[in-house]
Design a protein around this motif. Structure first.
Motif, short mmCIF file in Angstrom:
data_model
loop_
_atom_site.label_atom_id
_atom_site.label_comp_id
_atom_site.label_asym_id
_atom_site.label_seq_id
_atom_site.Cartn_x
_atom_site.Cartn_y
_atom_site.Cartn_z
N SER A 9 -51.13 -8.05 -2.57
CA SER A 9 -51.12 -6.85 -1.73
C SER A 9 -50.24 -7.10 -0.51
O SER A 9 -49.97 -8.24 -0.14
CB SER A 9 -52.54 -6.49 -1.28
OG SER A 9 -53.01 -7.43 -0.32
N ALA A 10 -49.84 -6.00 0.11
CA ALA A 10 -49.05 -6.10 1.34
C ALA A 10 -49.85 -6.79 2.43
O ALA A 10 -49.31 -7.58 3.21
CB ALA A 10 -48.59 -4.72 1.79
N ASP A 12 -52.22 -9.07 2.06
CA ASP A 12 -52.23 -10.51 1.80
C ASP A 12 -50.89 -11.14 2.14
O ASP A 12 -50.83 -12.24 2.70
CB ASP A 12 -52.56 -10.78 0.33
CG ASP A 12 -54.01 -10.48 -0.03
OD1 ASP A 12 -54.84 -10.31 0.88
OD2 ASP A 12 -54.30 -10.41 -1.25
N ALA A 13 -49.81 -10.45 1.82
CA ALA A 13 -48.48 -10.96 2.16
C ALA A 13 -48.33 -11.09 3.68
O ALA A 13 -47.81 -12.09 4.17
CB ALA A 13 -47.39 -10.05 1.60
N ALA A 14 -48.80 -10.11 4.41
CA ALA A 14 -48.72 -10.15 5.87
C ALA A 14 -49.52 -11.32 6.43
O ALA A 14 -49.07 -11.99 7.36
CB ALA A 14 -49.22 -8.83 6.46
N ILE A 17 -47.50 -14.45 5.74
CA ILE A 17 -46.31 -14.47 6.62
C ILE A 17 -46.71 -14.84 8.04
O ILE A 17 -46.05 -15.68 8.67
CB ILE A 17 -45.59 -13.10 6.59
CG1 ILE A 17 -44.94 -12.89 5.22
CG2 ILE A 17 -44.55 -13.01 7.71
CD1 ILE A 17 -44.46 -11.47 4.99
N LEU A 31 -40.24 -13.47 -0.70
CA LEU A 31 -41.21 -12.66 -1.42
C LEU A 31 -40.46 -11.94 -2.53
O LEU A 31 -39.40 -11.37 -2.29
CB LEU A 31 -41.87 -11.63 -0.51
CG LEU A 31 -42.65 -12.18 0.68
CD1 LEU A 31 -43.11 -11.04 1.57
CD2 LEU A 31 -43.82 -13.01 0.22
N MET A 98 -42.43 -1.92 -0.27
CA MET A 98 -43.26 -3.09 0.02
C MET A 98 -42.98 -3.65 1.40
O MET A 98 -43.90 -4.01 2.13
CB MET A 98 -43.05 -4.18 -1.05
CG MET A 98 -43.90 -5.43 -0.84
SD MET A 98 -45.69 -5.12 -0.83
CE MET A 98 -45.95 -4.76 -2.55
N ALA A 99 -41.72 -3.70 1.79
CA ALA A 99 -41.37 -4.20 3.13
C ALA A 99 -42.02 -3.35 4.20
O ALA A 99 -42.55 -3.86 5.20
CB ALA A 99 -39.85 -4.23 3.30
N ILE A 102 -45.75 -4.14 4.29
CA ILE A 102 -45.99 -5.44 4.93
C ILE A 102 -45.79 -5.33 6.44
O ILE A 102 -46.57 -5.87 7.22
CB ILE A 102 -45.07 -6.53 4.32
CG1 ILE A 102 -45.49 -6.79 2.88
CG2 ILE A 102 -45.13 -7.80 5.15
CD1 ILE A 102 -44.51 -7.67 2.10
N ALA A 105 -48.80 -3.77 7.91
CA ALA A 105 -49.91 -4.72 7.91
C ALA A 105 -49.73 -5.78 8.99
O ALA A 105 -50.69 -6.16 9.68
CB ALA A 105 -50.04 -5.38 6.53
N LEU A 106 -48.50 -6.25 9.18
CA LEU A 106 -48.24 -7.24 10.25
C LEU A 106 -48.50 -6.63 11.63
O LEU A 106 -49.06 -7.28 12.51
CB LEU A 106 -46.80 -7.75 10.16
CG LEU A 106 -46.52 -8.83 9.14
CD1 LEU A 106 -45.03 -9.01 8.95
CD2 LEU A 106 -47.17 -10.14 9.55
#
Length: 112
Positions: A9-10, A12-14, A17, A31, A98-99, A102, A105-106
């Motif tokens: 997921s975005a 989780d990626a955030a 990162i 990614l 997706m970017a 993310i 989310a960040l």
């Protein structure tokens, strides 16, 4: 594909990162995601297009730095009938989506 690490997921990626960027001297992070299913191409078919493009390049005397654009043009136009271009456009759109997710989310901070 065999992967060393995976997130689904975005958010989780955030999280990954943010943790990575918190490390002193952290390097880059890559990614990746597959193209959308509706435009995805069969890997064996793509390999055939590339092999054909390389053979054509050799037959036409294309060498050095000119080989890659020649093969890409062959795959995009002649071999795939435009399917490779549609797959790449779909991937670009998915990557942008997706970017953005993310980035949101960040900006929202750590997930709970």
């Amino acid at each position: 594909l065999a992967l060393a690490h995976r997130v689904d997921s975005a958010g989780d990626a955030a999280t990954v990162i943010a943790a990575h960027l918190a490390l002193p001297g952290a390097g880059g992070m890559l990614l990746v995601q597959p193209p959308p299913v509706d435009v995805a191409l069969d890997g064996v078919e793509v390999e055939g297009w590339i092999a054909d493009g390389l053979a054509r390049a050799k037959g036409e005397g294309v060498r050095g730095a000119a080989v890659t654009p020649f093969v890409l043009a062959h795959v995009t136009q002649a071999a795939s009938g435009g399917r490779a271009l549609r797959a790449n456009i779909g991937l670009i759109i998915n990557n942008a989506r997706m970017a953005g997710a993310i980035a949101v989310a960040l900006a929202s901070g750590p997930s709970s």
